[in-house]
Structures are given as structure tokens and as C-alpha cells.
Design a protein around this motif. Structure first.
Motif, PDB file in Angstrom:
ATOM      1  N   UNK A 326       0.821  -1.215   0.000  1.00 51.71           N
ATOM      2  CA  UNK A 326       0.000   0.000   0.000  1.00 51.71           C
ATOM      3  C   UNK A 326       0.856   1.266   0.000  1.00 51.71           C
ATOM      4  N   UNK A 327       2.027   1.176   0.622  1.00 52.80           N
ATOM      5  CA  UNK A 327       2.882   2.368   0.727  1.00 52.80           C
ATOM      6  C   UNK A 327       3.457   2.800  -0.613  1.00 52.80           C
ATOM      7  N   UNK A 328       3.470   1.894  -1.593  1.00 54.83           N
ATOM      8  CA  UNK A 328       4.149   2.203  -2.849  1.00 54.83           C
ATOM      9  C   UNK A 328       3.231   2.294  -4.051  1.00 54.83           C
ATOM     10  N   UNK A 329       1.965   1.857  -3.900  1.00 54.86           N
ATOM     11  CA  UNK A 329       1.095   1.871  -5.075  1.00 54.86           C
ATOM     12  C   UNK A 329       0.448   3.232  -5.283  1.00 54.86           C
ATOM     13  N   UNK A 330       0.621   4.130  -4.306  1.00 54.16           N
ATOM     14  CA  UNK A 330       0.165   5.515  -4.451  1.00 54.16           C
ATOM     15  C   UNK A 330      -1.323   5.660  -4.766  1.00 54.16           C
ATOM     16  N   UNK A 331      -2.132   4.841  -4.131  1.00 52.02           N
ATOM     17  CA  UNK A 331      -3.575   5.023  -4.229  1.00 52.02           C
ATOM     18  C   UNK A 331      -3.924   6.242  -3.380  1.00 52.02           C
ATOM     19  N   UNK A 332      -4.468   7.270  -4.046  1.00 54.14           N
ATOM     20  CA  UNK A 332      -4.686   8.552  -3.379  1.00 54.14           C
ATOM     21  C   UNK A 332      -5.639   8.403  -2.186  1.00 54.14           C
ATOM     22  N   UNK A 333      -6.574   7.443  -2.269  1.00 53.78           N
ATOM     23  CA  UNK A 333      -7.519   7.253  -1.150  1.00 53.78           C
ATOM     24  C   UNK A 333      -6.790   6.747   0.084  1.00 53.78           C
TER      25      UNK A 333
END
Ligand code: FA5
Ligand code: MG
Length: 342
Positions: A326-333
Motif C-alpha cells: 500500500x505504501x508504494x502503489x500511491x492510491x490517493x484514497x
């Protein structure tokens, strides 16, 4: 004759819609080729008495037209202004443009928090680039070429000498060398590291570590333990416990791995800690005398402790994030949900 000109002119002035039309009318009636000039031309043919009378009337008409035009101009300007105000009216109830504000990435927040904890204890902060020499990443850490310990950290090599650092211990080795004649040392070194690990919920090929290093006279294992306990309590709360497990690193002796009591279940055992009540966050130990000597430090006089903690792992525990990716996929939510920790 004059009467007719007057009526006509006044009528036209009244009908003007704007200043341009008004100027045209002005030129038409008061200009050199206007009907009044024409009347003046004809004065020659009249008697002196008549000349006086007609001349006076022409002048009166001229000033009447002039003042009427100016009055009309004021009216037109007024109307134009009203229209402009009408058109440019600002609707205060309209929603304003909204620019979204970013916030710090959760890993940077944890990094900063860790830095602050150590700065408060009198540590320096050192940051050096991510491309490193094999010399500092491995050789000075007492891991020679072809040593099996290299397999513990599968490496991205750039060429025979350069690589992407596999741990912040590389910074530790540089710092030792640079400060060999400037002891004591108290420093933390945070930054990105890279390994050819297969990505899964708790492993990434790129992650962050923070290295700690203290070198002075009479540093003991208990100093390391006290320091790490304080760090854990500041990060996870006063009731936090830590546990030292014997481990092995080439560059420390003795070596330990450190677990924190699981912040999710308070140590009772849950899914996150796999029912053990403990979660590993770092490797540590007393700096190997050989490492001190290689950096040019007298290991009979000085000793040191060092640790290397996974910032991502600490962030996962702190924020309850179950997957490191999660820290690297840059999902803005996902990233936005960290506002609350400001
Ligand atoms: C080391 O990297 C040693 N350099 C640590 C050290 C420093 C020991 C100083 C002694 C003295 P290790 O490979 O276990 O050790 O990594 C340390 C921490 O980095 C781990 O506890 C874990 O929190 C984190 N870590 C390791 N591999 C990964 C990975 N692939 N993804 C995310 N975090 C990782
Ligand atoms: Mg480990």
C-alpha cells in the motif's frame, strides 16, 4: 428652417444608443459641413438686422445642441456603467475553486518521528545517497566477496563496484570512517534501501530503514536495550515491551533481533503477530571489533552498538496497515487517510 434642424437634431440625439452614434450626430450638426454652417453661409444674402437676428438664433441653437449632446452623453455613460456592473456581478454564493492539499507520505511521517525521538536524545542525523560502493555496503561490514552472508541480502548491482545499498548499515560504515578521529559518535541514518526480495505483504524490493550507531568508551548491550525500549515506547505507547532474540549479523557481535509486543493485541496473540504476541522490527548488536578496526578506530578503547530498523514495518504496526505494498502503489484514497495523524 432652424426650427426644422432643431427638431430633427434633438430627435436624433434622443435616439442615440451609444457614444459612437452620439459623436456622429455631433459631427453631423455641429461640424464644418453641418446644416448650421450652411445657414451661416447664407447670412451674406441677408440685411444687417436679419443677420444679427438669425446669427443669434444659430448660436443659441448650437449651444442648445451642445448641451443636449453632453447631457445625453452623461446618460449613456451612466447606462453603460449600470450594464457593466450587471454583467460583472459577483455571485458570492458560487462555490470557489478548490485546490487539494497534499499531506506527508506515511513513511516520511514515521521517518520524521523517529528522527525527532533520536534528536531529542542528542543524536545527529546523516543522509547519504542510495547508490553505494560494495566497499561500504559489504566489505567494511565484514562481509567479504564470495562470503555466504551476502546471500542474506540479494543485491541489485550496477557494476562490479557499485550497487543499490541493501541496508543503511552502508551509511554506518561511511560514518565510522569519517568520524574515526572525531569520537564519540551518536547518529541515526534513515533512507531507502533495495533488495531483490520477492514482494509480499511484509516484504518489498524497495523499503526504508533507519540505522542507529553509538560509539564511545564503555558502551554496553544494556545501553542498546534501554535506547530501543525508549524508541518502542515513544512509537507505540508507554506499555510497550521489547524482546531481544539472539541472531547473527557479520558486523555485530553479539547480534540480536528485536521484537516489539504486538500493538494490535497487546501481546495476547492475534492474526497479525501469528499468535506469538511479538513482531520483529529490527536487527541490532554490539559493533564488531573488526568493523571498528577497519574504519580506523581502536577497538580496545572504544565500543559501540548499532541497530537497523524497518521503517515500513514500524509504519505498518503504527497505522494498522496489513500490506506493505500500500505504501508504494500511491492510491490517493489510501494516502489521504493519513491526514488524521497530522
Ligand atoms: C539488516 O538489514 C541489518 N543491516 C540490520 C542491522 C543493523 C543489524 C545494524 C545490526 C546492526 P535485516 O535484513 O534483518 O537486517 O533487516 C532489518 C529490518 O529491515 C527488518 O527487521 C525489517 O524490519 C526490515 N526489512 C528487511 N527486509 C525487508 C523487506 N524486504 N521489506 C520490508 N522491510 C524489510
Ligand atoms: Mg531480519
Amino acid at each position: 428652417m432652424l426650427q426644422k434642424i432643431q427638431l430633427e437634431a434633438l430627435e436624433k440625439i434622443m435616439q442615440c444608443q451609444n457614444n459612437t452614434q452620439l459623436n456622429e450626430i455631433k459631427v453631423l450638426y455641429l461640424g464644418k459641413k453641418g446644416p448650421l454652417q450652411e445657414v451661416m453661409q447664407q447670412l451674406k444674402t441677408l440685411s444687417v438686422e436679419e443677420k444679427k437676428e438669425v446669427g443669434k438664433k444659430v448660436n443659441e441653437l448650437k449651444s442648445l445642441l451642445e448641451s443636449t449632446i453632453e447631457t445625453k452623453r452623461i446618460q449613456l455613460n451612466e447606462i453603460a456603467l449600470q450594464q457593466q456592473l450587471e454583467n460583472e456581478k459577483i455571485d458570492l454564493t458560487l462555490e470557489a475553486d478548490y485546490y487539494e492539499q497534499g499531506n506527508l507520505h506515511p513513511l516520511i511521517k514515521i521517518q520524521t518521528e523517529l528522527e525527532d525521538i533520536f534528536i531529542a536524545m542528542g543524536y545527529d542525523v546523516a543522509k547519504i545517497g542510495e547508490v553505494e560502493l560494495d566497499l561500504y555496503n559489504f566489505e567494511r561490514a565484514n562481509i567479504p566477496h564470495d562470503h555466504p552472508a551476502r546471500d542474506m541480502q540479494d543485491t541489485f548491482y550496477i557494476d562490479d563496484e557499485k550497487l543499490l545499498r541493501t541496508h543503511t548499515t552502508a551509511v554506518q560504515m561511511r560514518y565510522l570512517e569519517e568520524h574515526a578521529n572525531n569520537l564519540p559518535i551518536q547518529v541515526v541514518c534513515p533512507g531507502k534501501v533495495y533488495r531483490r526480495d520477492d514482494d509480499d505483504a511484509t516484504h518489498s524490493h524497495q523499503f526504508m530503514q533507519i540505522e542507529g550507531l553509538v560509539v564511545k568508551e564503555n558502551v554496553k548491550m544494556s545501553d542498546l536495550k534501554g535506547t530501543l525500549l525508549l524508541m518502542a515506547q515513544k512509537m507505540f505507547g508507554e506499555n510497550q515491551k521489547i524482546r531481544f532474540r539472539p541472531s547473527y549479523f557479520q558486523f555485530t557481535e553479539p547480534s540480536v533481533e528485536v521484537d516489539v509486543s504486538c500493538p494490535f493485541c497487546g501481546g495476547k496473540g492475534c492474526n497479525v503477530c501469528k499468535q506469538t504476541g511479538w513482531i520483529e522490527i529490527l536487527g541490532a548488536g554490539m559493533v564488531h571489533p573488526k568493523v571498528l578496526e577497519m574504519a580506523g578506530i581502536d577497538s580496545t578503547k572504544y565500543s559501540g552498538f548499532a541497530f537497523g530498523a524497518g521503517i515500513d514495518r514500524i509504519a505498518m504496526l503504527r497505522y494498522g496497515v496489513e500490506d506493505i505494498r500500500h505504501f508504494f502503489t500511491n492510491d490517493i484514497r489510501f494516502l489521504k487517510s493519513f491526514n488524521r495523524f497530522d
